[in-house]
Motif scaffolding. Structure first.
Motif, mmCIF file in Angstrom:
data_model
loop_
_atom_site.group_PDB
_atom_site.id
_atom_site.type_symbol
_atom_site.label_atom_id
_atom_site.label_comp_id
_atom_site.label_asym_id
_atom_site.label_seq_id
_atom_site.Cartn_x
_atom_site.Cartn_y
_atom_site.Cartn_z
ATOM 1 N N ILE A 56 44.399 50.611 20.574
ATOM 2 C CA ILE A 56 42.953 50.358 20.987
ATOM 3 C C ILE A 56 43.716 50.123 22.751
ATOM 4 O O ILE A 56 44.557 48.976 22.711
ATOM 5 C CB ILE A 56 42.397 49.552 20.688
ATOM 6 N N LYS A 57 43.359 50.947 23.517
ATOM 7 C CA LYS A 57 43.948 49.900 25.120
ATOM 8 C C LYS A 57 42.219 50.519 25.974
ATOM 9 O O LYS A 57 41.466 51.316 25.496
ATOM 10 C CB LYS A 57 44.814 51.670 25.176
ATOM 11 N N PHE A 58 42.245 50.333 27.054
ATOM 12 C CA PHE A 58 41.397 50.197 27.723
ATOM 13 C C PHE A 58 42.243 50.584 29.111
ATOM 14 O O PHE A 58 42.789 49.698 29.324
ATOM 15 C CB PHE A 58 39.748 49.585 27.995
ATOM 16 N N ARG A 59 41.242 51.334 30.431
ATOM 17 C CA ARG A 59 41.231 50.895 31.993
ATOM 18 C C ARG A 59 40.111 50.086 32.629
ATOM 19 O O ARG A 59 38.330 50.658 32.174
ATOM 20 C CB ARG A 59 42.042 52.137 31.798
ATOM 21 N N LEU A 60 40.096 49.944 33.410
ATOM 22 C CA LEU A 60 39.231 49.628 33.938
ATOM 23 C C LEU A 60 38.821 49.752 35.185
ATOM 24 O O LEU A 60 39.763 49.353 35.854
ATOM 25 C CB LEU A 60 39.427 47.927 33.879
ATOM 26 N N LYS A 111 33.161 49.324 43.102
ATOM 27 C CA LYS A 111 33.052 48.767 44.510
ATOM 28 C C LYS A 111 34.164 49.055 45.329
ATOM 29 O O LYS A 111 34.070 49.239 46.599
ATOM 30 C CB LYS A 111 32.373 47.536 44.438
ATOM 31 N N SER A 112 35.078 48.720 44.861
ATOM 32 C CA SER A 112 36.165 48.342 45.723
ATOM 33 C C SER A 112 36.867 50.214 45.053
ATOM 34 O O SER A 112 38.172 50.527 45.995
ATOM 35 C CB SER A 112 37.120 47.962 45.608
ATOM 36 N N HIS A 113 36.525 50.947 44.210
ATOM 37 C CA HIS A 113 37.642 51.879 43.868
ATOM 38 C C HIS A 113 38.735 52.111 43.502
ATOM 39 O O HIS A 113 39.691 53.601 44.004
ATOM 40 C CB HIS A 113 37.014 53.238 44.850
ATOM 41 N N GLU A 114 39.043 51.184 42.764
ATOM 42 C CA GLU A 114 40.263 51.630 42.104
ATOM 43 C C GLU A 114 40.640 50.901 40.719
ATOM 44 O O GLU A 114 39.383 50.278 40.243
ATOM 45 C CB GLU A 114 40.812 50.232 43.038
ATOM 46 N N TRP A 115 41.646 50.870 40.454
ATOM 47 C CA TRP A 115 42.113 50.715 38.184
ATOM 48 C C TRP A 115 42.182 49.469 38.624
ATOM 49 O O TRP A 115 43.088 48.843 38.863
ATOM 50 C CB TRP A 115 42.864 51.124 37.881
ATOM 51 N N LEU A 116 41.210 48.334 38.252
ATOM 52 C CA LEU A 116 41.962 47.293 37.811
ATOM 53 C C LEU A 116 43.007 47.232 36.926
ATOM 54 O O LEU A 116 44.056 46.443 36.580
ATOM 55 C CB LEU A 116 40.410 46.215 36.847
ATOM 56 N N ILE A 117 42.660 47.642 35.821
ATOM 57 C CA ILE A 117 43.537 48.047 34.388
ATOM 58 C C ILE A 117 44.613 49.322 35.017
ATOM 59 O O ILE A 117 43.025 50.348 34.672
ATOM 60 C CB ILE A 117 43.455 47.455 33.124
ATOM 61 N N LYS A 118 44.980 50.332 34.332
ATOM 62 C CA LYS A 118 45.528 51.393 34.942
ATOM 63 C C LYS A 118 47.398 51.753 33.475
ATOM 64 O O LYS A 118 47.584 50.684 33.817
ATOM 65 C CB LYS A 118 45.116 51.737 35.671
ATOM 66 N N GLU A 140 47.228 45.702 36.711
ATOM 67 C CA GLU A 140 47.478 45.759 38.099
ATOM 68 C C GLU A 140 47.151 44.631 38.890
ATOM 69 O O GLU A 140 47.575 44.380 39.899
ATOM 70 C CB GLU A 140 47.371 47.129 39.013
ATOM 71 N N ASN A 141 46.136 44.297 38.859
ATOM 72 C CA ASN A 141 45.072 43.724 39.697
ATOM 73 C C ASN A 141 44.632 42.490 38.467
ATOM 74 O O ASN A 141 44.132 43.031 37.853
ATOM 75 C CB ASN A 141 43.982 43.968 40.476
ATOM 76 N N MET A 142 44.331 41.169 38.830
ATOM 77 C CA MET A 142 43.413 40.722 38.034
ATOM 78 C C MET A 142 42.757 39.772 38.689
ATOM 79 O O MET A 142 42.638 39.118 40.142
ATOM 80 C CB MET A 142 44.475 39.682 37.442
ATOM 81 N N VAL A 143 41.268 39.429 37.957
ATOM 82 C CA VAL A 143 39.831 39.084 38.977
ATOM 83 C C VAL A 143 40.565 37.155 38.015
ATOM 84 O O VAL A 143 40.162 37.519 36.836
ATOM 85 C CB VAL A 143 38.730 39.781 38.368
ATOM 86 N N CYS A 144 40.707 36.577 38.778
ATOM 87 C CA CYS A 144 40.535 35.124 38.527
ATOM 88 C C CYS A 144 39.521 34.371 39.217
ATOM 89 O O CYS A 144 39.433 34.285 40.692
ATOM 90 C CB CYS A 144 42.356 34.616 38.364
#
Length: 134
Positions: A5-9, A13-20, A27-31
């Protein structure tokens, strides 16, 4: 057999993958202290189908596939989750009528072994791939 089980996000709005990536690395984390700081409707979760293309690349919901038959003929279609239509499964959307199987196209392709699939993009970064086929 255990299914991974895996996801990408996708951040719409920013037109980029947060999970890839193949391993689902963040790759990026919203904290933030509160989920109120961002709108969850700005993000699209794409689930891994459990399938890999002819090159060993993981196939995710939203991917655009090139499906090629033994005769060399091919078409392009996107991977979708069809639960909104009362059909809870991953399958290919917008397939040509000549390629209709009467059942789950994606499953038929992988079980039959007659056609091959290759990930050539996704609906977020490469929407033109599907437009070119219309």
């Amino acid at each position: 057999m255990k299914r991974e089980i895996k996801f990408r996000l996708w951040d719409s709005k920013s037109h980029e993958w947060l999970i890839k990536g193949e391993d689902g690395l963040v790759e990026n984390m919203v904290c933030c202290d509160s989920w109120d700081m961002f709108d969850p409707d700005d993000y699209v979760w794409c689930q891994y189908t459990g399938l890999k293309d002819k090159n060993g690349r993981s196939i995710y919901e939203g991917d655009t596939l090139k499906v090629t038959g033994v005769d060399g003929g091919s078409y392009v279609a996107s991977v979708r989750w069809f639960s909104d239509e009362g059909y809870p499964a991953f399958d290919l959307g917008s397939i040509p009528e000549t390629s209709f199987y009467g059942a789950n196209t994606l499953a038929t392709i992988f079980q039959g072994g007659v056609e091959t699939c290759e990930v050539i993009g996704n609906i977020f970064e490469n929407p033109e791939l599907l437009e070119a086929e219309k």
